[in-house]
Enzyme design. Structure first.
Site, PDB file in Angstrom:
ATOM      1  N   ASP A   7       0.823  -1.211   0.000  1.00 57.45           N
ATOM      2  CA  ASP A   7       0.000   0.000   0.000  1.00 57.45           C
ATOM      3  C   ASP A   7       0.856   1.260   0.000  1.00 57.45           C
ATOM      4  O   ASP A   7       0.384   2.341  -0.360  1.00 57.45           O
ATOM      5  CB  ASP A   7      -0.952   0.012   1.199  1.00 57.45           C
ATOM      6  CG  ASP A   7      -0.236  -0.011   2.553  1.00 57.45           C
ATOM      7  OD1 ASP A   7       0.983  -0.273   2.581  1.00 57.45           O
ATOM      8  OD2 ASP A   7      -0.908   0.207   3.572  1.00 57.45           O
ATOM      9  N   GLU A   8       2.130   1.127   0.356  1.00 60.88           N
ATOM     10  CA  GLU A   8       2.983   2.311   0.439  1.00 60.88           C
ATOM     11  C   GLU A   8       3.292   2.927  -0.923  1.00 60.88           C
ATOM     12  O   GLU A   8       3.775   4.062  -0.992  1.00 60.88           O
ATOM     13  CB  GLU A   8       4.276   1.984   1.183  1.00 60.88           C
ATOM     14  CG  GLU A   8       4.050   1.657   2.652  1.00 60.88           C
ATOM     15  CD  GLU A   8       5.327   1.682   3.460  1.00 60.88           C
ATOM     16  OE1 GLU A   8       6.196   2.522   3.160  1.00 60.88           O
ATOM     17  OE2 GLU A   8       5.462   0.859   4.381  1.00 60.88           O
ATOM     18  N   TYR A  25      12.069   2.263  -0.170  1.00 59.98           N
ATOM     19  CA  TYR A  25      11.407   0.956  -0.250  1.00 59.98           C
ATOM     20  C   TYR A  25      10.200   1.005  -1.169  1.00 59.98           C
ATOM     21  O   TYR A  25      10.085   0.217  -2.119  1.00 59.98           O
ATOM     22  CB  TYR A  25      10.984   0.494   1.144  1.00 59.98           C
ATOM     23  CG  TYR A  25       9.863  -0.516   1.126  1.00 59.98           C
ATOM     24  CD1 TYR A  25      10.032  -1.761   0.508  1.00 59.98           C
ATOM     25  CD2 TYR A  25       8.624  -0.224   1.701  1.00 59.98           C
ATOM     26  CE1 TYR A  25       8.992  -2.685   0.474  1.00 59.98           C
ATOM     27  CE2 TYR A  25       7.587  -1.141   1.666  1.00 59.98           C
ATOM     28  CZ  TYR A  25       7.771  -2.368   1.052  1.00 59.98           C
ATOM     29  OH  TYR A  25       6.744  -3.279   1.006  1.00 59.98           O
TER      30      TYR A  25
END
Length: 664
Positions: free
Chosen positions: A133-134, A159
């Protein structure tokens, strides 16, 4: 809706947390499926996570790295794999700030190796790519609707940027080669077997040992949590019912503040939260909120089954029964872990003496002396990569003309050790990266040489940026503006150009995709100056890379206005930018646009009076090229403000290109 039935499934990263629950579930529930799991067993993987499946006849474990092309190809062929569930990744945000290149190697390059193997073998019927979801970035605090699957990707840390980059590759292989891909984006998962670098197992282990629970900042950060078995069921549903070329959020709309999680865990252990919670300095990269829309997956029949209280209780019971599952994890339990526990080694972020959480053992980490130092008063000396290229060659000549010492790098961009050797021997003040693959004779070459393209344009560029960062060196990176195309907000002829902060919207060519990907990742490096070059032109009209030379040799030309870079004027500006220590992204084009017909009219007027050409449209052009081309206008305000003497594109063409070459 047709139900997909796999035969032989390869699960990557299967000794990790989420993937092990998925693997165990599939082995248990589908004895007619063969489950092959691949894992390199790094710090957050554990073979014990797969204990429930070890004795099953339909289970096979292989230790290995997804970045090994030979191994991956061998497995796909010998095991007759028809389905891949790709979980393998570096996932801890904190670590990505300390060693972002490792994340690029694992999350982008490793994914690319897998995709290429799928293309070569031609036998994969489903490729399920597990993302996060990031990739959506931080959600507004007052947003009442979560990010749906078509939301824009705006990653905020290395990331999530690598995960977004990997998604772009997956999408590209789906569209370019017809690979049947499905992507999932999940929010936080908790439960048994999780390595305690994550919040919930970390708090549980600390509470078990009577240690304070460290809260970063005020604890108001909001997260959504799903229990691991519910997530494993979600992947089971996506595997059998997910539609090819679709994205599915795996999440919940139930949110909890970090402080609430700490309170709930304290109460489970019968501890007074006020006495055990310890507020510590916040992380500078601690996003406030991620919020997903979960409706699409629910329409396939999935739902969250485990409530928060039950899931937290099960998790606590597992950790209290298995306190030694991960061995000595004291370094991970510190409020601000200094150890970056990447595979193959342990990395520290500085020279210091550290103590384990119990205060007994100590160790010292010494950081080597940097080869360069931005704060010193050294004279200029440039290290240039791209000796055999057009821009690299011109840069060398400019240095000679200006009396600036320079040397060309001998190392290959993707070879970290050779780059370090260059910096140690040359001791530069600045590094210029003019190396990269654009394709010969044009970018269509990249469409059939994707591995080579990503090795140089993505992995190589990031390696050089990271080596420069470690040595406190500014890297001047010649990038491209061919990552945009005219759209509704930037229509052709409007004079509205794409700005430096705009996100790329052109994915027509693989070359442009790699360039967009690496630009997004380079945003995380504060030692990089990215120069977006477009359709470069020089006074050397015999150079086949010169845009004027190219279109003057075409049989037909598309007449469309574009922003362009006059190298005779702008390359000296790049040297001045290095002297001024400028950083960030810059549209490196002359102000304004010029159409292709306008250039050829100038060419005819100044160079070849009898020159003739004909036009065709974009649809006709598409029939004779492999990949679409980027057409756009770049906003030149930022560069013009820094260098107000810079000429407009048409004036620069006349002064630097056509007047010097004018035939009388």
């Amino acid at each position: 809706m047709a139900t997909y039935k796999p035969k032989n499934i390869l699960i990557t990263g299967a000794a990790g947390f989420i993937a092990s629950h998925v693997a165990n579930r599939l082995v248990r529930s589908y004895p007619d499926y063969k489950i092959v799991v691949l894992d390199k067993l790094d710090y957050c993987s554990n073979l014990k996570n797969l204990n429930p499946s070890k004795s099953s006849p339909n289970f096979k474990f292989v230790k290995g790295d997804i970045a090994s092309a030979d191994l991956v190809n061998y497995l796909l062929i010998t095991e007759e794999i028809d389905t891949i569930m790709h979980f393998a990744a570096q996932t801890h945000v904190d670590n990505s700030f300390g060693n972002s290149f490792e994340f690029t190697k694992n999350n982008i390059y490793g994914t690319h190796v897998l995709l290429e193997a799928c293309k070569v073998t031609g036998q994969i019927r489903r490729f399920i790519h597990v993302s996060t979801d990031e990739v959506y970035g931080e959600t507004d605090e007052d947003a009442s609707v979560g990010n749906h699957e078509a939301s824009q990707l705006l990653p905020t840390n290395p990331y999530s940027a690598t995960k977004a980059g990997a998604e772009m590759l997956v999408m590209a292989y789906g569209r370019s080669y017809g690979l049947p891909v499905i992507t999932t984006r999940g929010n936080n998962v908790y439960g048994p077997n999780q390595f305690p670098e994550k919040l919930i197992p970390k708090f549980i282990l600390l509470a078990m040992n009577g240690k304070p629970l460290p809260i970063h900042g005020d604890g108001s950060n909001v997260r959504s949590y799903l229990y691991c078995e519910d997530v494993a069921e979600a992947f089971e549903v996506v595997l059998h019912k997910g539609e090819v070329n679709h994205v599915y959020n795996i999440g919940t709309t139930r949110e909890r503040r970090v402080i609430d999680v700490a309170n709930d865990i304290s109460k489970l252990f019968g501890i007074d939260p006020d006495s055990t919670i310890q507020y510590v300095e916040n992380r500078p990269f601690n996003d406030q909120r991620y919020f997903l829309d979960d409706q699409k997956l629910k329409k396939l029949g999935w739902c969250e089954r485990t409530n928060w209280e039950e899931g937290l209780r099960k998790t606590m019971e597992w950790y209290t029964e298995n306190p030694e599952w991960w061995g000595d994890v004291s370094g991970a339990l510190l409020p601000h872990p200094r150890m970056l526990m990447m595979p193959g080694d342990r990395h520290s972020d500085g020279s210091d003496e550290h103590k384990n959480a119990d205060g007994n053992q100590t160790f010292t980490v010494v950081t080597p002396t940097k080869a360069g130092c931005s704060g010193d008063k050294r004279s200029l000396k440039f290290l240039i990569y791209g000796k055999t290229g057009w821009l690299g060659g011109l840069l060398g000549k400019l240095c000679e003309k200006q009396g600036i010492p320079y040397e060309y790098g001998k190392g290959r961009l993707e070879d970290r050790a050779s780059l370090i050797a260059d910096i140690r021997s040359i001791k530069p003040s600045h590094v210029f990266n003019a190396a990269g693959l654009t394709g010969r004779p044009n970018v269509d070459w990249c469409e059939s040489h994707k591995t080579e393209t990503i090795r140089v344009n993505v992995a190589g560029t990031l390696t050089l940026a990271d080596v420069c960062r470690e040595n406190d060196l500014l890297m001047m990176n010649f990038a491209t503006g061919c990552i945009f195309e005219y759209d509704a907000a930037h229509p052709e002829g409007s004079g509205i150009g794409f700005k430096e902060e705009d996100k790329p919207n052109f994915t027509g060519s693989f070359y442009s995709k790699t360039k967009a990907m690496v630009e997004e990742l380079l945003r995380e490096f504060d030692n990089v100056c990215t120069l977006r070059v477009r359709m470069p032109i020089s006074s050397d009209l015999n150079n086949p890379r010169n845009f004027i030379t190219k279109i003057s040799r075409y049989n037909k030309v598309v007449n469309i206005p574009n922003s362009m870079t006059i190298l005779d004027e702008l390359l000296p500006i790049s040297i001045e930018m290095a002297k001024r220590n400028l950083r960030g992204i810059w549209n490196f084009t002359n102000p304004g646009v010029v159409s292709h017909n306008e250039i050829l009219e100038m060419y005819k007027s100044y160079i070849e009076p009898d020159f003739k050409w004909s036009n065709f449209n974009l649809e006709e052009q598409a029939k004779v090229i492999v990949a679409p081309r980027s057409n756009n206008e770049m906003d030149g305000a930022k560069l013009s403000k820094e260098f107000p003497e810079m000429l407009s594109i048409k004036d620069s063409l006349i002064k630097y290109v056509f007047e010097p070459n004018k035939r009388t």
